[in-house]
Motif scaffolding. Structure first.
Motif, PDB file in Angstrom:
ATOM      1  N   MET A 294       0.833  -1.208   0.000  1.00 12.38           N
ATOM      2  CA  MET A 294       0.000   0.000   0.000  1.00 12.38           C
ATOM      3  C   MET A 294       0.869   1.260   0.000  1.00 12.38           C
ATOM      4  SD  MET A 294      -2.790  -1.152   2.859  1.00 12.38           S
ATOM      5  CE  MET A 294      -3.671   0.378   3.055  1.00 12.38           C
ATOM      6  N   ARG A 295       1.980   1.200   0.740  1.00 10.28           N
ATOM      7  CA  ARG A 295       2.870   2.363   0.794  1.00 10.28           C
ATOM      8  C   ARG A 295       3.634   2.561  -0.502  1.00 10.28           C
ATOM      9  NH1 ARG A 295       4.532   3.815   6.280  1.00 10.28           N
ATOM     10  NH2 ARG A 295       2.645   3.233   7.372  1.00 10.28           N
ATOM     11  N   MET A 359     -19.049  -6.789   0.876  1.00  9.80           N
ATOM     12  CA  MET A 359     -18.225  -6.193   1.937  1.00  9.80           C
ATOM     13  C   MET A 359     -16.778  -6.659   1.865  1.00  9.80           C
ATOM     14  SD  MET A 359     -19.977  -3.996   3.376  1.00  9.80           S
ATOM     15  CE  MET A 359     -18.812  -3.551   4.643  1.00  9.80           C
ATOM     16  N   PRO A 361     -13.768  -7.068  -0.233  1.00 11.59           N
ATOM     17  CA  PRO A 361     -13.310  -6.701  -1.580  1.00 11.59           C
ATOM     18  C   PRO A 361     -12.732  -7.933  -2.289  1.00 11.59           C
ATOM     19  CG  PRO A 361     -12.407  -5.200   0.082  1.00 11.59           C
ATOM     20  CD  PRO A 361     -13.026  -6.352   0.813  1.00 11.59           C
ATOM     21  N   ARG A 440     -11.119  -0.905  -1.780  1.00 14.88           N
ATOM     22  CA  ARG A 440     -12.542  -0.656  -2.030  1.00 14.88           C
ATOM     23  C   ARG A 440     -12.728   0.077  -3.358  1.00 14.88           C
ATOM     24  NH1 ARG A 440     -16.695  -3.169  -1.607  1.00 14.88           N
ATOM     25  NH2 ARG A 440     -15.906  -3.777   0.438  1.00 14.88           N
ATOM     26  N   GLU A 441     -11.785   0.980  -3.659  1.00 14.18           N
ATOM     27  CA  GLU A 441     -11.905   1.732  -4.913  1.00 14.18           C
ATOM     28  C   GLU A 441     -11.677   0.821  -6.112  1.00 14.18           C
ATOM     29  OE1 GLU A 441     -10.300   2.658  -2.245  1.00 14.18           O
ATOM     30  OE2 GLU A 441     -11.178   4.573  -1.648  1.00 14.18           O
ATOM     31  N   ASN A 691     -15.279   4.961  -3.009  1.00 14.01           N
ATOM     32  CA  ASN A 691     -15.488   4.274  -1.739  1.00 14.01           C
ATOM     33  C   ASN A 691     -16.955   4.434  -1.318  1.00 14.01           C
ATOM     34  OD1 ASN A 691     -14.962   3.029   0.860  1.00 14.01           O
ATOM     35  ND2 ASN A 691     -12.831   3.633   0.588  1.00 14.01           N
ATOM     36  N   PHE A 692     -17.277   4.031  -0.091  1.00 15.65           N
ATOM     37  CA  PHE A 692     -18.671   4.073   0.358  1.00 15.65           C
ATOM     38  C   PHE A 692     -19.181   5.499   0.575  1.00 15.65           C
ATOM     39  CE2 PHE A 692     -17.682  -0.337   2.029  1.00 15.65           C
ATOM     40  CZ  PHE A 692     -18.394  -0.987   1.054  1.00 15.65           C
ATOM     41  N   ARG A 699     -27.885   2.010   5.720  1.00  9.68           N
ATOM     42  CA  ARG A 699     -27.350   1.736   7.052  1.00  9.68           C
ATOM     43  C   ARG A 699     -28.474   1.448   8.026  1.00  9.68           C
ATOM     44  NH1 ARG A 699     -21.912   3.527   7.629  1.00  9.68           N
ATOM     45  NH2 ARG A 699     -21.101   4.319   5.648  1.00  9.68           N
TER      46      ARG A 699
ATOM     47  N   LYS B  16      -8.899  13.101  -1.037  1.00  6.94           N
ATOM     48  CA  LYS B  16      -9.862  12.541  -0.104  1.00  6.94           C
ATOM     49  C   LYS B  16      -9.803  11.023  -0.006  1.00  6.94           C
ATOM     50  CE  LYS B  16     -14.854  13.042   0.548  1.00  6.94           C
ATOM     51  NZ  LYS B  16     -16.079  13.271  -0.196  1.00  6.94           N
ATOM     52  N   SER B  17      -9.467  10.393  -1.123  1.00  7.71           N
ATOM     53  CA  SER B  17      -9.545   8.943  -1.137  1.00  7.71           C
ATOM     54  C   SER B  17      -8.222   8.269  -0.785  1.00  7.71           C
ATOM     55  CB  SER B  17     -10.004   8.456  -2.512  1.00  7.71           C
ATOM     56  OG  SER B  17      -8.994   8.689  -3.459  1.00  7.71           O
ATOM     57  N   PRO B  19      -5.943   6.658   1.575  1.00  9.54           N
ATOM     58  CA  PRO B  19      -6.009   6.162   2.946  1.00  9.54           C
ATOM     59  C   PRO B  19      -4.698   6.386   3.678  1.00  9.54           C
ATOM     60  CG  PRO B  19      -5.657   4.348   1.442  1.00  9.54           C
ATOM     61  CD  PRO B  19      -5.768   5.584   0.594  1.00  9.54           C
ATOM     62  N   GLY B  21      -2.793   4.400   4.897  1.00 10.09           N
ATOM     63  CA  GLY B  21      -1.762   3.446   4.515  1.00 10.09           C
ATOM     64  C   GLY B  21      -0.873   3.956   3.403  1.00 10.09           C
ATOM     65  N   GLY B  66     -12.610  -3.487   4.921  1.00 14.65           N
ATOM     66  CA  GLY B  66     -13.768  -3.259   4.059  1.00 14.65           C
ATOM     67  C   GLY B  66     -13.619  -2.032   3.186  1.00 14.65           C
ATOM     68  N   CYS B  67     -13.045  -0.958   3.749  1.00 15.18           N
ATOM     69  CA  CYS B  67     -12.999   0.293   2.984  1.00 15.18           C
ATOM     70  C   CYS B  67     -11.692   1.043   3.149  1.00 15.18           C
ATOM     71  CB  CYS B  67     -14.169   1.191   3.392  1.00 15.18           C
ATOM     72  SG  CYS B  67     -14.000   1.868   5.063  1.00 15.18           S
ATOM     73  N   GLY B  68     -11.008   0.860   4.274  1.00 14.01           N
ATOM     74  CA  GLY B  68      -9.740   1.553   4.495  1.00 14.01           C
ATOM     75  C   GLY B  68      -9.884   3.003   4.888  1.00 14.01           C
ATOM     76  N   GLN B  69     -11.120   3.480   5.045  1.00 11.30           N
ATOM     77  CA  GLN B  69     -11.325   4.909   5.338  1.00 11.30           C
ATOM     78  C   GLN B  69     -12.335   5.153   6.450  1.00 11.30           C
ATOM     79  OE1 GLN B  69     -11.999   7.467   1.977  1.00 11.30           O
ATOM     80  NE2 GLN B  69     -10.900   6.087   0.621  1.00 11.30           N
ATOM     81  N   LEU B  71     -15.249   4.080   6.842  1.00  7.99           N
ATOM     82  CA  LEU B  71     -16.596   4.316   6.309  1.00  7.99           C
ATOM     83  C   LEU B  71     -17.541   3.145   6.542  1.00  7.99           C
ATOM     84  CD1 LEU B  71     -15.525   5.815   2.866  1.00  7.99           C
ATOM     85  CD2 LEU B  71     -16.534   7.087   4.770  1.00  7.99           C
ATOM     86  N   CYS B  72     -17.000   1.950   6.845  1.00  8.37           N
ATOM     87  CA  CYS B  72     -17.875   0.769   6.862  1.00  8.37           C
ATOM     88  C   CYS B  72     -17.916   0.022   8.181  1.00  8.37           C
ATOM     89  CB  CYS B  72     -17.510  -0.186   5.731  1.00  8.37           C
ATOM     90  SG  CYS B  72     -16.077  -1.237   6.041  1.00  8.37           S
TER      91      CYS B  72
END
Lengths: 765, 189
Positions: A294-295, A359, A361, A440-441, A691-692, A699, B16-17, B19, B21, B66-69, B71-72
């Protein structure tokens, strides 16, 4: 395996060497594993040999020494364990519990006593049997699953009869034992294993009739709940294998874009980075740990080409479809719609692309080593993955071992093997097991969407207000034409024919002549309504977007169109929407049954609704079941609030009624998410959601009360996972018409209502 | 050379997106953690998200991505008894604090026994795919510690941060009520 990639921690230099080979267009037929074919040249596997089990890092749990295995599903061990290899995917729909109940019933063991596991895909299983989708599992498994268990029971009884010298008819099985009541003796299944192995497998195993069921038909507890509430349940993303690396995929920013150039020098110097690999689906950044990948990923500089759809946009597509006049093909033609006169009502309805967004990914672990490619991934069709991986590697599909753990949701998305294939490419490149986890993206932008559609519908009311004619014309994108994996086809079709079919599938469906595509019109054909003149047609269109089955598939589009329009017709005929439908369903008892049930549950027409609350009704037949909803909703300062849903489902027979109810509840919420907010939009070839926060999910505080009634018609079993999705959007749209006066003919409804209100504020309509 | 692409932004949603990480790495340090009552130490940069330390360094995979942000809610754990989203919590921020994951939720129960909440989940056939349920349970456990008999409004306020794609919300609500007894508002929404 090629020399260049055998080094476990392949150096940047070594891996660089393969990058040029992976250029777009060359990868599909390239044989990655040069040594693979040579190594297996003498191996003929077709014919039911489970060649892959010995090669698997994790063998099947039913490989127990001395065990009795009357068939590939059931295993009884000498120490009284009873194992069941569940061949389908458990993605939340509860089939694992349903099948286990069928097995426990016929095998006379407690549901808690049965050890249920996911077997690895092998030649012994039919491709269709291991595929999970179309709400078909219980429908197709209800008899054969019980027969498999009944065969085991009969052989165990025969073994005991032989031992005791009595007739099998005088014995019966109960709680894991064979009992001889007359002589007051019994033997456990484990004690009978050796003798049972010697018995003939019955050709026609005797299964119980429904009235003899003790477990089946009861609201038993799910067998997968305990591991799912303790964190023990293993999903694909939880798989860890020795020496495994983890990868972030950097997918193309636009449809079909390929890498023009790449500078990975900075990324390669970052901690833990193993390799940066260009693949046909973007760039894989492989590291020891996922957080390291990720980094490193943002440090990779990539120039992409414009892709296959640089000017593609969903707004453009809407405009094109609105103007398109292609007559297409007729799916249903009854009576003569052109010979009818009366009050004509016409409307156009639109639905957007939708992402499945489970949920969990998309993810997969692949380990390409020697003659074997081993894959762990939550999937709805292991044979499709075997086929796709084998195609990439140039090997036989039997060399691909697929493990299917629990699926963290699927909704159709996990029918497609992209993440697994990415992991295969990367494992081949780095010479170690690789786990690919989509962000998620990645998941939201990963295509395989429900098709965008534009439908025209026209109804003619005669002088007495009865619906004399209905014309429906769908414009949609063919899902079949989007398929690219030969794994769709069962192994009985010879490999060469499979390959030809896979290569020509798109053309066959695109031509709209050789193969009928039922999906664009399902939900508009075979209506239960007595409408004397009907015409249903479709004209598929093509885009660079890859489309897919999305829970309830064509019904999720067409039931909305048909049932929202029924409401328009009822209002035009100045009739109550329930009574209007009811009058036309007199000869369709199961349609009528669910319709009347929701009317009764909601006290339709008998109860004053609170001020501002609107009420809508919709009904459908989908996946062999009948479903109706009544939805109450209101608008609070512009925001749609769903108050209450009344649902009735007739699936013929419920193996576990509580799990059927839970599927209806879940379907309603899944469908409300889509009906209210679900929309994937694209501009200049790029997806605008991520993302969400931009692809919104319902919800807890937004979920309505849901009351479900199951109708037991004792008819043929129908599907359960999908039917209740279809009538949600129209019932809600109809409720909102009553609440606001705005007719909402485009999904999702919240932005459509916003636009309608804005137009009304400006004085127009 | 083209511009760099964030693996998580894929170009359409800037800044914004991204994360946490994806932030630049700090040096690797030994971070001492107390997870489910056990002292653990990991050698990672202190800004690594707790989620990935749990999943990859400690192999506690019950906590989900689930989302990394944030949000979930799938990644929810307890830090000193309070619910935290581990996907946006830097591991350095929770060094020395008591971290509880889904695997540790049964601590304090007799051997092998589930908590009253988990038991209610099982009895109510709550989980479907089950992927979000560890996060849902950690949220619910934090809620009932603070609020032993939550009302529907309190359940809404707390649980609305956790997405369930299978739509198990009505059963989650019922299970919380079943585990805690009737609330003052009668429990039924």
């Amino acid at each position: 395996m090629s020399e260049a990639t055998q080094d476990p921690a392949s150096s940047p230099e070594a891996s660089k060497a393969i990058v040029p080979l992976l250029r777009r267009g060359r990868v599909a037929r390239r044989r990655f594993l040069l040594g693979m074919l040579a190594g297996t040249a003498g191996l003929t596997i077709y014919g039911g040999v489970r060649a892959s089990a010995d090669e698997a890092r994790v063998p099947d749990p039913n490989d127990v020494e001395g065990a009795f295995r009357p068939n590939i599903y059931i295993t009884v061990t000498p120490d009284d364990r009873v194992l069941y290899g569940f061949p389908k995917a458990e993605m939340g729909q509860g089939t694992m519990t349903g099948f286990a109940m069928l097995v426990a019933e016929e095998l006379e063991v407690g549901l808690d006593e049965l050890e249920v596991f996911f077997p690895i895909a092998s030649k012994e299983y039919d491709a269709l049997e291991t595929a999970t989708g179309g709400s078909t599992s219980i429908v197709t498994g209800f008899v054969p699953v019980r027969q498999a268990a009944a065969a085991a029971r009969m052989m165990l009884i025969a073994a005991a009869a032989e031992r005791w010298g009595v007739a099998p008819d005088s014995l019966h099985a109960k709680a894991g034992r064979v009992l001889d009541d007359a002589n007051d003796r019994s033997a456990s299944y484990g004690e009978l294993v050796e003798a049972a192995k010697q018995q003939r497998v019955p050709e026609a195993p005797v299964i119980k009739s429904k009235q003899d069921f003790k477990l089946v038909g009861t609201p038993a507890r799910r067998i997968d709940s305990a591991p799912k509430v303790t964190g023990e349940a293993q999903f694909g993303i939880d798989v860890v294998v020795p020496n495994m690396t983890r990868a972030v995929m950097i997918h193309p920013p636009r449809i079909g874009a390929a890498v023009v150039s790449l500078d990975d020098s900075k990324a390669r110097e970052m901690p833990g980075v193993v390799d940066v690999v260009i693949t046909p689906r973007g760039v894989g950044v492989v590291a020891e740990k996922y957080w390291q990948a990720m980094r490193a990923a943002p440090a990779v500089e990539i120039e992409w080409d414009e892709g296959t759809g640089p000017s593609f946009g969903t707004e453009n597509l809407r405009a094109e479809l609105a103007a398109r006049t292609d007559e297409g093909h007729v799916a249903e033609d009854e009576g003569d719609v052109d010979a009818v006169s009366g009050t004509v009502l016409e409307a156009e309805y639109e639905t957007p692309y939708l992402s499945h967004s489970p949920m969990e990914p998309m993810n997969a672990v692949a380990d390409v080593r020697g003659d074997v490619c081993e894959i762990w991934t939550g999937n709805q069709g292991p044979s499709a993955i075997q086929e796709a991986a084998a195609n990439q590697l140039g090997c036989d599909r039997i060399q691909v071992i697929v493990h299917t753990p629990y699926l963290g949701g699927a909704f159709g998305r996990r029918s497609h093997p992209e993440a697994a294939i990415e992991a295969v490419w990367l494992s081949e490149a780095v010479g170690r097991p690789v786990q690919v986890i989509w962000s998620r993206e990645n998941d939201t932008r990963g295509h395989r969407y429900r098709p965008q559609s534009h439908n025209r519908i026209k109804g003619t009311l005669d002088a007495s207000g009865e619906l004399a004619a209905l014309e429906f014309h769908a414009q949609s994108q063919s899902i079949f034409a989007s398929l690219d994996a030969g794994g769709l086809f069962p192994p009985v079709i010879p490999p060469r024919l499979r390959k030809w079919l896979a290569g020509n599938l798109s053309r066959l469906f695109d031509s709209n002549t050789l193969l009928a595509d039922t999906i664009p019109t399902e939900g508009a054909t075979h209506l239960g309504y007595a409408i004397p003149n009907r015409r249903v047609s479709y004209a598929n269109f093509h885009t660079p977007v890859v489309v897919s089955w999305w829970r309830s598939v064509g019904y999720s589009i067409n039931t909305y169109v048909v049932e929202a329009f029924m409401d328009e017709l009822a209002h035009a005929a100045e009739q109550d929407p329930y009574e209007f439908r009811r009058a036309m369903l007199q000869d369709s008892p199961r349609w009528l049954g669910v319709l009347e049930a929701v009317a009764e549950m909601s006290e339709w027409g008998e109860r004053e609704l609170p001020e501002g609350v609107g009420r809508g009704i919709a009904v459908c037949f989908a996946f062999g079941s009948y479903c109706a909803h009544v939805i109450d909703a209101h608008v609070d300062e512009g925001t749609i609030v769903v108050d209450q849903v009344y649902s009735a489902l007739d699936c013929g027979y419920a193996v576990n009624p509580d799990l059927v109810v839970s599927q209806v509840e879940g379907s309603v919420i899944f469908a409300l998410t889509a009906a209210l907010w679900g929309e994937i939009t694209m501009k200049d070839g790029a997806v605008e959601q991520g993302n969400f926060d931009t692809y919104r999910m319902m919800r807890m505080h937004e979920a309505p009360k849901i009351e479900v009634r199951l109708l037991s018609s004792e008819e043929d079993i129908g599907g359960v996972g999908e039917p209740a999705v279809a009538p949600v959007a129209p019932a809600l749209a109809n409720a909102l018409f009553m609440a606001t006066g705005h007719r909402l003919r485009r999904l999702p409804l919240q932005p459509e209502l916003d636009r309608a209100r804005a137009r009304a504020d400006q004085g127009g309509k | 050379m083209g511009k760099g692409f964030d693996a998580f932004g894929l170009c359409t949603l800037p800044a914004k997106s991204v994360p946490s990480g994806g932030l630049p790495s700090k040096g690797v340090l030994e971070v001492k953690l107390k997870v489910n009552g056990e002292e653990r130490s990991v050698d990672v940069p202190e800004d690594v998200p707790l989620l990935w330390v749990l999943r990859e360094e400690l192999e506690l995979t019950g906590t989900k991505f689930g989302c990394g942000q944030a949000l979930c809610g799938a990644c929810t754990v307890h830090v000193d008894g309070k619910a935290r989203r581990s996907c946006v919590t830097a591991v350095g921020d929770v060094a020395g604090k008591a971290i509880t994951t889904i695997e540790g939720l049964t601590q304090g129960e007799a051997d092998g026994k589930l908590t009253v909440l988990q038991q209610a989940w099982v009895e109510g056939n709550v989980p479907q795919c089950g992927y979000c349920q560890p996060g849902q349970l950690m949220m619910a456990a934090a809620l009932i510690r603070r609020c032993p008999k939550p009302t529907d409004a309190q359940i809404d306020a707390t649980m609305s941060g956790s997405i369930c794609r299978c739509g198990t919300y009505p059963r989650i609500r019922s299970a919380i009520h079943a585990a805690t007894g009737q609330s003052e508002d009668g429990g039924a929404k």
